[in-house]
Design an enzyme around this catalytic site. Structure first.
Site, short mmCIF file in Angstrom:
data_model
loop_
_atom_site.label_atom_id
_atom_site.label_comp_id
_atom_site.label_asym_id
_atom_site.label_seq_id
_atom_site.Cartn_x
_atom_site.Cartn_y
_atom_site.Cartn_z
N ASN A 126 0.88 -1.16 0.18
CA ASN A 126 0.08 0.15 0.13
C ASN A 126 0.93 1.42 0.01
O ASN A 126 0.64 2.21 0.95
CB ASN A 126 -0.90 -0.16 1.32
CG ASN A 126 -0.29 0.04 2.55
OD1 ASN A 126 0.78 -0.48 2.87
ND2 ASN A 126 -1.17 0.36 3.56
N ASP A 149 2.83 -5.73 11.43
CA ASP A 149 2.19 -4.68 10.96
C ASP A 149 2.87 -3.16 11.17
O ASP A 149 2.20 -2.21 11.55
CB ASP A 149 0.82 -4.79 11.47
CG ASP A 149 -0.03 -3.89 10.62
OD1 ASP A 149 0.38 -3.24 9.56
OD2 ASP A 149 -1.18 -3.75 10.93
O1 DOR Z 1 -3.24 0.27 11.12
C1 DOR Z 1 -3.13 -0.08 10.06
N1 DOR Z 1 -2.27 0.59 9.34
N2 DOR Z 1 -3.64 -1.33 9.42
C2 DOR Z 1 -3.43 -1.44 7.95
O2 DOR Z 1 -3.98 -2.35 7.70
C3 DOR Z 1 -2.70 -0.69 7.34
C4 DOR Z 1 -1.68 0.09 8.25
C5 DOR Z 1 -1.07 1.29 7.46
O3 DOR Z 1 -0.76 1.14 6.21
O4 DOR Z 1 -0.79 2.34 8.11
#
Ligand code: DOR
Length: 429
Positions: free
Chosen positions: A97, A307
């Site tokens: 992303n 994450d």
């Molecule tokens: O807390 C999150 N941050 N969950 C996600 O799925 C994406 C991530 C982000 O890219 O900041």
């Protein structure tokens, strides 16, 4: 004949095969030349002291947001990998992303090139759908040709059932895994925290547990139908974990991960309205925390994944409902797991190293620590206590929810492909 360049001396070697005291002799060519007690130190070799330490295969993170290309004010491949190495990681999977998203061969190549000189190995997760928009499949084959083994639209789940089924059919033919961000967008719409007691008290719209659980159940059904491999990202609810437990018992090859914040932090923390505690999926209840821990203990959850989601200070200074979700993770995950999980050290290392290495198809990582194996190693002082100081982190961002928390267990050295990239807690790259 390769020359011995580094000796890791005096530790306890811990890998999937067991535990034994011993030294490691690591060679120029990035392999372990010898593993055993009281190895001779060749002339000119550097000694890394592992006295009182655990010597383990390098950790592998299945879920790292490196933010490059496009969001370099939050993190770069270089700074994120430095943070990873300091956290004991020798490989991370970079999430797609980014801006532009990693949804075609050109962007995969760009991130792999950036990773070539970084302090840990960078593997790339490609997007499942073009632009991560959930409408059309991305060119999975051209990305798989570059070695991509995991695909995900992380940050969003694939909502369209038919598209997800097609993606699994392709993935199955390519021999790759689809990693799902389990969130039904219709149910989650407008939510900023877990839907429950605290969202009611605080008047903040919530994300119900069902938003996660329904997508897990759907993907289990689709995995059964297609034979495709699904990996469930950052599971946070007791119901989702129970669904994965049942699917595994039925013989399906699904895998799952959980993030440290989902076994250490409760949704009650959101009462501060501090966006540092905003994350997606959200922090959940004590019962969910107990379920995550039980899932990690009984093998339902295969891996701890960070994450790691860096955000610049101005983004996290916005009001709670406008701030982006996400927390740093790479520099605190190991210590949180060692401090908070009531598991033998070797089980913790399995969750952080060899099991995620296998899910990501990263066969040069995760051990075992034997002659001829790749020299990707971390040395951990399990008794060292330290207090998390956001200003001291190597990440370009500061959004850790653990500031001031005292943890036990710290990385002393990290070795990547036979080269010391962290020595005595200091990054060398
Ligand atoms: O807390 C999150 N941050 N969950 C996600 O799925 C994406 C991530 C982000 O890219 O900041």
């Amino acid at each position: 004949m390769a020359e011995g360049r580094l000796v890791v001396r005096g530790g306890t070697l811990v890998d999937e095969t067991g535990e034994r005291t011993g030294d490691l002799l690591l060679g120029d060519e990035g392999t372990i030349l010898a593993a055993g007690e009281d190895l001779d130190v060749p002339a000119g070799a550097t000694v890394l002291d592992a006295g009182g330490c655990i010597v383990a295969p390098g950790l592998v993170d299945l879920h790292t947001h490196l933010r490059q290309p496009g969001n370099e004010e939050a993190e770069t491949v270089e700074t994120g990998c430095r943070a990873a190495a300091l956290g004991g990681y020798t490989a991370v999977v970079a999430m797609p992303n980014t801006d532009p998203p990693i949804d075609c061969a050109a962007v995969v190549r760009e991130v792999l090139d950036l990773g070539a000189t970084a302090a840990c190995e960078v593997a790339v997760a490609g997007a499942i759908t073009k632009g991560r928009r959930g409408e059309q499949l991305a060119p999975l084959g051209e990305m798989a040709d570059l070695g991509v083994r995991l695909f995900t639209d992380d940050g969003a789940g694939v909502q369209d059932n038919r598209l997800m089924r097609r993606a699994l059919e392709y993935a199955s033919a390519l021999g790759v895994t689809l990693a799902q961000h389990c969130e039904d967008e219709a149910l989650a719409a407008g939510g900023h925290m877990h839907e429950g007691e605290w969202s009611s008290r605080l008047g903040i719209p919530g994300v119900p547990s069902d938003a996660e659980e329904l997508m897990v159940l759907r993907d289990i059904a689709l995995a059964r139908r297609t034979g495709g491999r699904v990996h469930f990202l950052h599971l946070s609810t007791a119901g989702a974990i129970e669904a994965v437990r049942a699917a595994k018992a039925a013989g399906l090859t699904v895998t799952a991960e959980a993030a440290p914040h989902h076994f250490t932090l409760s949704h009650a923390l959101v009462a501060s309205y501090d966006p540092l505690y905003k994350v997606n999926p959200p922090l959940r209840t004590d019962d969910d925390i107990t379920a995550v821990k039980a899932g990690l203990a009984d093998g339902t959850i295969d891996a701890i994944a960070t994450d790691h989601a860096p955000h610049p200070p101005e983004a996290k200074e916005a009001p709670f409902d406008q701030a982006p979700p996400g927390m740093l993770g790479l520099e605190t995950a190991l210590a949180l797991a060692l401090t908070e999980l009531d598991l033998p050290v070797r089980d913790v290392l399995g969750l952080l190293s060899w099991r995620p290495a296998r899910i990501a198809g990263l066969h040069r990582h995760g051990g075992p620590l034997t002659e001829g194996a790749p020299a990707n190693v971390c040395v951990i002082d399990p008794a060292a206590t330290w207090t998390v100081d956001p200003a001291a982190l190597a990440s370009r961002s500061r959004n850790t929810p653990y500031a001031g928390r005292t943890l036990t267990g710290r990385v002393r050295h990290t070795v990547l492909h036979g080269e010391a990239v962290v020595v005595d807690g200091e990054a060398q790259r």
